[in-house]
Design a protein around this motif. Structure first.
Motif, PDB file in Angstrom:
ATOM      1  N   VAL A 236       0.835  -1.208   0.000  1.00  0.00           N
ATOM      2  CA  VAL A 236       0.000   0.000   0.000  1.00  0.00           C
ATOM      3  C   VAL A 236       0.864   1.249   0.000  1.00  0.00           C
ATOM      4  CG1 VAL A 236      -1.616   1.370   1.378  1.00  0.00           C
ATOM      5  CG2 VAL A 236      -2.034  -1.059   1.036  1.00  0.00           C
ATOM      6  N   ARG A 237       1.900   1.287   0.827  1.00  0.00           N
ATOM      7  CA  ARG A 237       2.731   2.494   0.929  1.00  0.00           C
ATOM      8  C   ARG A 237       3.529   2.734  -0.338  1.00  0.00           C
ATOM      9  NH1 ARG A 237      -0.275   4.480   4.822  1.00  0.00           N
ATOM     10  NH2 ARG A 237      -0.062   3.397   6.817  1.00  0.00           N
ATOM     11  N   SER A 238       3.910   1.682  -1.040  1.00  0.00           N
ATOM     12  CA  SER A 238       4.632   1.888  -2.291  1.00  0.00           C
ATOM     13  C   SER A 238       3.695   2.156  -3.458  1.00  0.00           C
ATOM     14  CB  SER A 238       5.527   0.676  -2.601  1.00  0.00           C
ATOM     15  OG  SER A 238       4.781  -0.521  -2.633  1.00  0.00           O
ATOM     16  N   SER A 239       2.474   1.607  -3.416  1.00  0.00           N
ATOM     17  CA  SER A 239       1.504   1.837  -4.488  1.00  0.00           C
ATOM     18  C   SER A 239       0.927   3.243  -4.416  1.00  0.00           C
ATOM     19  CB  SER A 239       0.347   0.836  -4.397  1.00  0.00           C
ATOM     20  OG  SER A 239       0.790  -0.484  -4.464  1.00  0.00           O
ATOM     21  N   PHE A 240       0.529   3.656  -3.207  1.00  0.00           N
ATOM     22  CA  PHE A 240      -0.137   4.945  -3.003  1.00  0.00           C
ATOM     23  C   PHE A 240       0.536   5.670  -1.831  1.00  0.00           C
ATOM     24  CE2 PHE A 240      -3.434   1.825  -4.289  1.00  0.00           C
ATOM     25  CZ  PHE A 240      -3.682   2.304  -5.564  1.00  0.00           C
ATOM     26  N   PRO A 241       1.695   6.290  -2.057  1.00  0.00           N
ATOM     27  CA  PRO A 241       2.435   6.891  -0.935  1.00  0.00           C
ATOM     28  C   PRO A 241       1.654   7.934  -0.154  1.00  0.00           C
ATOM     29  CG  PRO A 241       3.807   6.759  -2.902  1.00  0.00           C
ATOM     30  CD  PRO A 241       2.416   6.407  -3.321  1.00  0.00           C
ATOM     31  N   GLY A 242       0.697   8.621  -0.792  1.00  0.00           N
ATOM     32  CA  GLY A 242      -0.025   9.686  -0.110  1.00  0.00           C
ATOM     33  C   GLY A 242      -1.427   9.321   0.322  1.00  0.00           C
ATOM     34  N   GLY A 286     -12.997  -1.839 -18.052  1.00  0.00           N
ATOM     35  CA  GLY A 286     -11.798  -1.040 -17.786  1.00  0.00           C
ATOM     36  C   GLY A 286     -10.672  -1.467 -18.700  1.00  0.00           C
ATOM     37  N   SER A 287      -9.589  -0.699 -18.676  1.00  0.00           N
ATOM     38  CA  SER A 287      -8.423  -0.989 -19.488  1.00  0.00           C
ATOM     39  C   SER A 287      -7.767  -2.283 -19.033  1.00  0.00           C
ATOM     40  CB  SER A 287      -7.427   0.170 -19.384  1.00  0.00           C
ATOM     41  OG  SER A 287      -6.181  -0.203 -19.924  1.00  0.00           O
ATOM     42  N   VAL A 288      -7.185  -3.012 -19.995  1.00  0.00           N
ATOM     43  CA  VAL A 288      -6.456  -4.232 -19.629  1.00  0.00           C
ATOM     44  C   VAL A 288      -5.180  -3.879 -18.875  1.00  0.00           C
ATOM     45  CG1 VAL A 288      -7.362  -5.587 -21.541  1.00  0.00           C
ATOM     46  CG2 VAL A 288      -5.283  -4.228 -21.879  1.00  0.00           C
ATOM     47  N   ASN A 289      -4.786  -2.608 -18.934  1.00  0.00           N
ATOM     48  CA  ASN A 289      -3.575  -2.165 -18.249  1.00  0.00           C
ATOM     49  C   ASN A 289      -3.871  -1.509 -16.904  1.00  0.00           C
ATOM     50  OD1 ASN A 289      -1.803  -2.909 -20.448  1.00  0.00           O
ATOM     51  ND2 ASN A 289      -2.609  -1.144 -21.547  1.00  0.00           N
ATOM     52  N   TRP A 290      -5.067  -1.749 -16.352  1.00  0.00           N
ATOM     53  CA  TRP A 290      -5.511  -1.059 -15.143  1.00  0.00           C
ATOM     54  C   TRP A 290      -4.558  -1.250 -13.969  1.00  0.00           C
ATOM     55  CZ3 TRP A 290      -6.650  -3.913 -10.742  1.00  0.00           C
ATOM     56  CH2 TRP A 290      -6.769  -5.303 -10.929  1.00  0.00           C
ATOM     57  N   TRP A 291      -3.885  -2.397 -13.891  1.00  0.00           N
ATOM     58  CA  TRP A 291      -3.050  -2.691 -12.733  1.00  0.00           C
ATOM     59  C   TRP A 291      -1.623  -2.182 -12.887  1.00  0.00           C
ATOM     60  CZ3 TRP A 291      -3.559  -4.006  -7.858  1.00  0.00           C
ATOM     61  CH2 TRP A 291      -2.506  -4.596  -7.166  1.00  0.00           C
ATOM     62  N   MET A 292      -1.204  -1.863 -14.110  1.00  0.00           N
ATOM     63  CA  MET A 292       0.202  -1.584 -14.365  1.00  0.00           C
ATOM     64  C   MET A 292       0.771  -0.412 -13.559  1.00  0.00           C
ATOM     65  SD  MET A 292       1.725  -3.866 -16.097  1.00  0.00           S
ATOM     66  CE  MET A 292       0.743  -4.946 -15.058  1.00  0.00           C
ATOM     67  N   PRO A 293       0.065   0.699 -13.367  1.00  0.00           N
ATOM     68  CA  PRO A 293       0.660   1.765 -12.544  1.00  0.00           C
ATOM     69  C   PRO A 293       0.997   1.306 -11.132  1.00  0.00           C
ATOM     70  CG  PRO A 293      -1.204   2.618 -13.791  1.00  0.00           C
ATOM     71  CD  PRO A 293      -1.217   1.122 -13.963  1.00  0.00           C
ATOM     72  N   ILE A 294       0.126   0.461 -10.557  1.00  0.00           N
ATOM     73  CA  ILE A 294       0.380  -0.037  -9.206  1.00  0.00           C
ATOM     74  C   ILE A 294       1.547  -1.022  -9.230  1.00  0.00           C
ATOM     75  CG2 ILE A 294      -0.616  -1.284  -7.253  1.00  0.00           C
ATOM     76  CD1 ILE A 294      -3.367  -0.316  -8.244  1.00  0.00           C
ATOM     77  N   ARG A 295       1.500  -1.945 -10.171  1.00  0.00           N
ATOM     78  CA  ARG A 295       2.598  -2.918 -10.288  1.00  0.00           C
ATOM     79  C   ARG A 295       3.925  -2.206 -10.468  1.00  0.00           C
ATOM     80  NH1 ARG A 295       6.643  -4.233 -14.382  1.00  0.00           N
ATOM     81  NH2 ARG A 295       7.223  -6.399 -14.041  1.00  0.00           N
ATOM     82  N   ASN A 296       3.964  -1.205 -11.342  1.00  0.00           N
ATOM     83  CA  ASN A 296       5.220  -0.512 -11.620  1.00  0.00           C
ATOM     84  C   ASN A 296       5.729   0.240 -10.396  1.00  0.00           C
ATOM     85  OD1 ASN A 296       5.069  -1.490 -14.221  1.00  0.00           O
ATOM     86  ND2 ASN A 296       4.314   0.415 -15.103  1.00  0.00           N
ATOM     87  N   ASN A 297       4.830   0.862  -9.632  1.00  0.00           N
ATOM     88  CA  ASN A 297       5.246   1.561  -8.413  1.00  0.00           C
ATOM     89  C   ASN A 297       5.908   0.604  -7.431  1.00  0.00           C
ATOM     90  OD1 ASN A 297       4.332   4.024  -9.268  1.00  0.00           O
ATOM     91  ND2 ASN A 297       2.477   4.023  -8.031  1.00  0.00           N
ATOM     92  N   VAL A 298       5.289  -0.567  -7.254  1.00  0.00           N
ATOM     93  CA  VAL A 298       5.826  -1.546  -6.302  1.00  0.00           C
ATOM     94  C   VAL A 298       7.168  -2.091  -6.790  1.00  0.00           C
ATOM     95  CG1 VAL A 298       5.427  -3.813  -5.242  1.00  0.00           C
ATOM     96  CG2 VAL A 298       3.554  -2.157  -5.414  1.00  0.00           C
ATOM     97  N   PRO A 306      10.451  -0.645 -14.223  1.00  0.00           N
ATOM     98  CA  PRO A 306       9.114  -1.198 -14.482  1.00  0.00           C
ATOM     99  C   PRO A 306       9.031  -2.065 -15.720  1.00  0.00           C
ATOM    100  CG  PRO A 306       9.167   1.177 -14.876  1.00  0.00           C
ATOM    101  CD  PRO A 306      10.457   0.827 -14.197  1.00  0.00           C
ATOM    102  N   GLN A 307       9.927  -1.881 -16.683  1.00  0.00           N
ATOM    103  CA  GLN A 307       9.858  -2.685 -17.910  1.00  0.00           C
ATOM    104  C   GLN A 307      10.417  -4.086 -17.741  1.00  0.00           C
ATOM    105  OE1 GLN A 307      11.507   0.167 -17.553  1.00  0.00           O
ATOM    106  NE2 GLN A 307      13.546   0.131 -18.521  1.00  0.00           N
ATOM    107  N   VAL A 308      10.970  -4.401 -16.571  1.00  0.00           N
ATOM    108  CA  VAL A 308      11.529  -5.727 -16.363  1.00  0.00           C
ATOM    109  C   VAL A 308      10.447  -6.788 -16.545  1.00  0.00           C
ATOM    110  CG1 VAL A 308      11.094  -5.744 -13.863  1.00  0.00           C
ATOM    111  CG2 VAL A 308      12.930  -7.145 -14.800  1.00  0.00           C
ATOM    112  N   GLY A 309      10.812  -7.884 -17.203  1.00  0.00           N
ATOM    113  CA  GLY A 309       9.862  -8.968 -17.444  1.00  0.00           C
ATOM    114  C   GLY A 309       9.073  -8.829 -18.728  1.00  0.00           C
ATOM    115  N   GLY A 310       9.238  -7.710 -19.429  1.00  0.00           N
ATOM    116  CA  GLY A 310       8.470  -7.489 -20.650  1.00  0.00           C
ATOM    117  C   GLY A 310       9.135  -8.107 -21.867  1.00  0.00           C
TER     118      GLY A 310
END
Length: 474
Positions: A236-242, A286-298, A306-310
């Motif tokens: 949670v703290r890394s996904s949404f710091p504020g 919703g977008s198929v990429n809905w989770w990516m901003p959270i995944r990338n933050n973590v 964030p591009q690792v694994g692509g």
């Protein structure tokens, strides 16, 4: 003058000696003295230097000294407006026609996205003059009792008027008065008991978080949202710091105020409603990429790009998460050993990176870093597979989940699909994928330690999935 002592002191200037009379009963600089001695040159120099230093320090070190204020800005209180405008913290109306209606933007059982949803005295209110447009409330909300199996338990969790109601705008003015306090931005309202929220592997894998400003946990205290692996708070703290968070005590505060509040926009999640009707959040558009901003933050918080694994041309990474030390829900030992043997053969023959890991032996960061690089993740149905949410979706990304024959649970299948990846369930040497998945079932042996798997079949499917690199352009 009172009896005193005569002292001689060198003033440090020209070697001159100065007589000082120190009284035994009166301080040296007593107010009884009528004439203060003139300062020496040394004292004058020291005081001058101190003054210069203080002036310089105040001008150069003050936090305000670096602010570039507009030329026309005055800090005088006399220039402030007599009646300053209030912050937009309250939604007001004078009659029922001005009360904003609650809008349902998206809905599947257990997952409902609202605009203008109201709360008052611990009850959720859907305000509308068209009640027929509202789905059945037991599809939306529950009374938050612990979830157990069986129809009696489902009935016991149905919501009452104390939990949620649909009311008209006229009734809203009668109940709320002339307005409601605004809970701004997007809120994620989790109406679940501590049963699953305190378990990271269910909280993360079974929820879909939008870009939230507030997290509401009205049935949980602010200590028990933390899971035993300390992953909830880390993610949670890394996904949404504020993000701001409210818990049961905050919910009680709002009740005791006796005031109404309205959410700008809120996603209400109720696991009981979702489970009772076999629903998942996948039904929400919703977008198929809905989770990516959270995944990338973590992933970035874990120290990786964030591009690792692509991509589909880099060296594939196969990760088998073993439960053989867990003591529950484990593979038959000889099948586990055969699977490991077959995976290492793939490494030797095709050059794949193969990792055989025990999650509980890894740190949080190590788990996230490995999952972020993984192309194919596999293991017995269980907590470790939650790490699939840190994988980078691409045409080769695959999750392979091993079940006791005839057993099946949706948890990781629908999570995998929601992230745009491919899931395969295994019953020994047989496997299946959407849309041909079985109905959930928990036969005797589901939780046991005699789960079979055919390592050769798993290895062949790995090669098939990873051969997509020759068919799909990177």
């Amino acid at each position: 003058m009172l009896c005193g002592e005569k002292l001689e002191e060198n003033d440090g200037v020209g070697g001159r000696k100065v007589e000082v009379v120190q009284s035994r009963n009166v301080p040296l600089f007593s107010a009884t003295m009528h004439h203060s001695p003139l300062p020496t040159k040394r004292e004058f120099v020291i005081v001058t230097l101190l003054l210069v230093f203080l002036l310089y320090f105040c001008q150069s070190s003050s936090p305000l000294s670096h602010l570039a204020l507009p030329a026309n800005l005055s800090l005088s209180h006399t220039d402030l407006p007599t009646h300053p405008s209030s912050l937009p913290t309250r939604l007001s109306w004078q009659n029922p026609s001005q009360v904003p209606h609650t809008k349902i933007l998206a809905h599947v059982p257990g997952w409902t996205l609202f605009d203008n949803l109201y709360i008052h005295n611990g009850t959720v209110f859907i305000v509308t003059d068209q009640p027929q447009s509202v789905p059945a409330l037991d599809f939306v909300f529950s009374n938050s009792k612990f979830i157990t199996a069986g129809n009696e338990s489902i009935k016991a969790r149905l919501p009452t008027d104390d939990n949620i109601q649909v009311i008209s705008t006229k009734d809203a003015t009668r109940r709320f008065g002339a307005g409601a306090g605004i809970i701004d931005g997007v809120t994620f309202f989790v109406n679940d008991p501590p049963q699953f929220i305190t378990h990271y592997y269910h909280c993360r894998g079974n929820t879909s978080l939008p870009a939230v400003r507030h997290l509401f946990f009205p049935r949980l205290d602010n200590f028990h949202w933390r899971d035993y692996a300390s992953m909830n708070e880390w993610v949670v703290r890394s996904s949404f710091p504020g993000v701001t968070m409210e818990f049961v005590d905050d919910w009680r505060d709002r009740i005791e105020m006796g005031s109404a509040f309205v959410f700008d926009r809120v996603l209400v999640a109720d696991r009981s409603a979702a489970m009772a009707y076999s629903s998942t959040s996948n039904g929400l558009a919703g977008s198929v990429n809905w989770w990516m901003p959270i995944r990338n933050n973590v992933v970035m918080m874990a120290g990786m790009e964030p591009q690792v694994g692509g991509g589909t041309t880099s060296t594939p990474v196969i990760t088998y998460i073993s439960r053989q030390e867990w003591g529950r829900r484990m593979l038959i030992q000889k099948d586990h050993e055969k699977l490991v043997e077959q995976l290492y053969k793939l490494r030797d023959e095709y050059g794949y990176e193969v990792n055989i890991v025990v999650a509980e032996h890894m740190s949080r960061v190590e788990q996230i870093r490995l999952a972020a690089r993984t192309t194919i993740m596999m293991g017995v149905h269980g907590n470790g597979l939650t790490s699939l949410i840190w994988m980078k979706p691409n045409p080769r990304s695959t999750v392979m989940e091993f079940f006791y024959p005839e057993g099946f649970a949706h948890d990781y299948e629908y999570t995998t699909r929601a992230l745009g990846m491919t899931h395969y369930g295994f019953w020994g040497g047989e496997y299946f994928t959407a849309p041909g998945i079985p109905t959930p079932s928990y036969p005797e042996g589901f939780q046991g330690n005699e789960i079979p798997i055919d390592g050769e079949v798993v290895a062949r499917l790995c090669v098939e999935r990873l051969s997509l690199s020759s068919e799909v352009d990177d």
